[in-house]
Design a protein around this motif. Structure first.
Motif, PDB file in Angstrom:
ATOM      1  N   TYR A 164       0.833  -1.198   0.000  1.00  0.00           N
ATOM      2  CA  TYR A 164       0.000   0.000   0.000  1.00  0.00           C
ATOM      3  C   TYR A 164       0.868   1.247   0.000  1.00  0.00           C
ATOM      4  N   GLY A 165       0.421   2.283  -0.698  1.00  0.00           N
ATOM      5  CA  GLY A 165       1.096   3.572  -0.635  1.00  0.00           C
ATOM      6  C   GLY A 165       0.673   4.284   0.641  1.00  0.00           C
ATOM      7  N   ILE A 166       1.657   4.761   1.399  1.00  0.00           N
ATOM      8  CA  ILE A 166       1.300   5.405   2.668  1.00  0.00           C
ATOM      9  C   ILE A 166       1.753   6.870   2.700  1.00  0.00           C
ATOM     10  N   GLY A 167       1.993   7.440   1.522  1.00  0.00           N
ATOM     11  CA  GLY A 167       2.339   8.855   1.409  1.00  0.00           C
ATOM     12  C   GLY A 167       3.573   9.214   2.216  1.00  0.00           C
ATOM     13  N   LYS A 168       3.470  10.306   2.976  1.00  0.00           N
ATOM     14  CA  LYS A 168       4.597  10.760   3.797  1.00  0.00           C
ATOM     15  C   LYS A 168       4.468  10.311   5.249  1.00  0.00           C
ATOM     16  N   SER A 169       3.656   9.283   5.468  1.00  0.00           N
ATOM     17  CA  SER A 169       3.434   8.770   6.826  1.00  0.00           C
ATOM     18  C   SER A 169       4.717   8.200   7.413  1.00  0.00           C
ATOM     19  N   LEU A 170       4.814   8.264   8.754  1.00  0.00           N
ATOM     20  CA  LEU A 170       5.933   7.626   9.446  1.00  0.00           C
ATOM     21  C   LEU A 170       5.975   6.155   9.059  1.00  0.00           C
ATOM     22  N   CYS A 171       7.132   5.684   8.610  1.00  0.00           N
ATOM     23  CA  CYS A 171       7.230   4.301   8.145  1.00  0.00           C
ATOM     24  C   CYS A 171       8.693   3.858   8.153  1.00  0.00           C
ATOM     25  N   GLU A 172       8.939   2.645   8.650  1.00  0.00           N
ATOM     26  CA  GLU A 172      10.286   2.055   8.605  1.00  0.00           C
ATOM     27  C   GLU A 172      10.351   1.108   7.400  1.00  0.00           C
ATOM     28  N   LYS A 173      10.612   1.682   6.241  1.00  0.00           N
ATOM     29  CA  LYS A 173      10.560   0.899   5.008  1.00  0.00           C
ATOM     30  C   LYS A 173      11.619  -0.194   4.965  1.00  0.00           C
ATOM     31  N   ASP A 174      12.698   0.002   5.725  1.00  0.00           N
ATOM     32  CA  ASP A 174      13.752  -1.022   5.757  1.00  0.00           C
ATOM     33  C   ASP A 174      13.324  -2.267   6.543  1.00  0.00           C
ATOM     34  N   LEU A 175      12.171  -2.183   7.207  1.00  0.00           N
ATOM     35  CA  LEU A 175      11.690  -3.335   7.978  1.00  0.00           C
ATOM     36  C   LEU A 175      10.546  -4.055   7.273  1.00  0.00           C
TER      37      LEU A 175
END
Length: 397
Positions: free
Chosen positions: A232-243
């Motif tokens: 899912y696209g989560i825009g500029k939301s806080l996200c740990e993409k490396d996890l």
């Protein structure tokens, strides 16, 4: 019956009873500003005193790192302790040696004495055998009433329990019994709600819970990491993409354990991270590229409420959104109030813990309506992670 030794099993009359308590309380200008932790130890101290024991309190304050730091003395706690306890509390300028021994020698049965900060000695945090023996010499019985420090293998929380008959105090007992009912031998179905900002701080927690509960609600910034991992696209939301891979691993482990994972299906989106920022609800399939998910949306809240309705036991750690800012506290407050109502109607056993969680439940006005709310922080989290707590293990029957 609890699996830990309690005060019911202890002979206290005429005994020097060393009680490990948590007096690491907030202070301003050497005056206690929040007496919650003091109130928690009152039942144990009063019981020891009433049964004719000499109540000798061991505690730490701050992080003096083995040095005598005047600003970290426990002496300023005495007035608040005396007022709440309703009896005189003596104070010794050290927790071992002549000062402590002399103060104890002056005690009569039923008296209360507070010893100086255990962390003024390096041997405390090192669990040093010589320091342990110096503490043990001062008592006949040991009682641990500080669950919040039970995850530390320190001299006053673990080491001393090997040298004296050791028991759980009433506050410790209440915490252990609540946690056993919630996870060790729960009434099913069991649901867990886990929120907060980052998956990285709760990987062990999530991996343990999916093997213990029937459904797991994931909220807060953590949910964004899982939504991202699912594409899912989560825009500029806080996200740990490396996890993303870690999130997928947890989802697979949950599926193998037959644990339902409940992720948000919609979110409250804003474009500035600030209170009362203009916001709108979007499905997780349609989060704007420049938007931030700051709370779960209305459909997600209804799903969470339904999951709570299906449960007999609830374990909660972490908010569902940016609860410190209105209106992004709505999801957390709505779910908390629903859980509280189910608890009040005797349909749910609800156990919650962790600093942000307690703050969120207080903000929702429902902390008193939960079956049990732990203020223990690190110890509560490590218990949920399935890790043995040194200060607890030494109290097992």
């Amino acid at each position: 019956m609890t699996s830990f030794r309690t005060l019911d099993m202890a002979d206290l009359k005429g005994k020097r009873v060393l009680i490990r308590v948590d007096l690491n309380v907030p202070m301003k200008d050497r005056i206690v500003t929040d007496d919650t932790r003091i109130r928690a130890i009152l039942p144990t101290v009063r019981e020891v005193s009433k049964k004719g024991g000499k109540a000798i309190l061991l505690a730490h304050f701050g992080r003096p790192k083995g040095e005598r730091v005047p600003d970290m003395s426990l002496a300023p706690v005495v007035p608040a302790l005396q007022t709440l306890l309703g009896q005189k509390v003596a104070f010794a300028n050290d927790c071992i040696g002549n000062d402590a021994a002399s103060a104890i020698a002056k005690m009569s049965d039923g008296d209360v004495l507070l010893l100086e900060n255990t962390r003024f000695h390096k041997g405390e945090e090192k669990n040093d055998p010589i320091f342990i023996s110096a503490l043990a010499e001062l008592g006949d019985v040991y009682v641990n009433d500080a669950f919040s420090a039970a995850h530390r293998a320190h001299a006053s929380t673990e080491g001393i329990a090997h040298q004296l008959p050791a028991y759980a105090g009433r506050s410790m007992q209440a915490e252990l019994e609540a946690l056993e009912k919630a996870l060790t031998a729960p009434k099913r179905p069991v649901i867990a709600i886990v929120g907060g900002a980052k998956v990285s701080s709760k990987i062990d927690l999530l991996e343990n819970l999916v093997t213990k509960v029937d459904a797991l609600v994931i909220g807060g910034g953590m949910a964004n990491t899982f939504l991202n991992a699912e594409g899912y696209g989560i825009g500029k939301s806080l996200c740990e993409k490396d996890l993303a891979e870690t999130a997928r691993r947890i989802l697979i482990k949950a599926q193998e354990a037959n644990c339902a994972i409940i992720l948000p299906v919609d979110g409250t989106v804003a474009y500035q991270f600030e209170a009362n920022a203009p916001n709108q609800n979007y499905s997780v399939e349609a989060i704007p590229e420049n938007g931030m998910i700051l709370d779960v949306g209305p459909h997600s809240i209804e799903r969470i409420k339904s999951a709570i309705d299906d449960a007999a036991t609830l374990v909660w750690n972490g908010p569902l959104g940016a609860f410190e800012m209105q209106p992004f506290d709505h999801g957390t407050v709505a779910a908390a109030r629903h859980a509280a109502a189910r608890t009040k109607s005797h349909h749910l056993l609800s156990v919650a813990g962790g600093g942000d969680t307690v703050a969120a439940l207080n903000a929702a006005g429902v902390a008193d309506a939960f079956s049990y709310v732990s203020t223990a922080g690190g110890a509560f989290l490590e218990w949920l992670e399935g890790k043995p707590l040194p200060g607890v293990e030494v109290l097992r029957r």
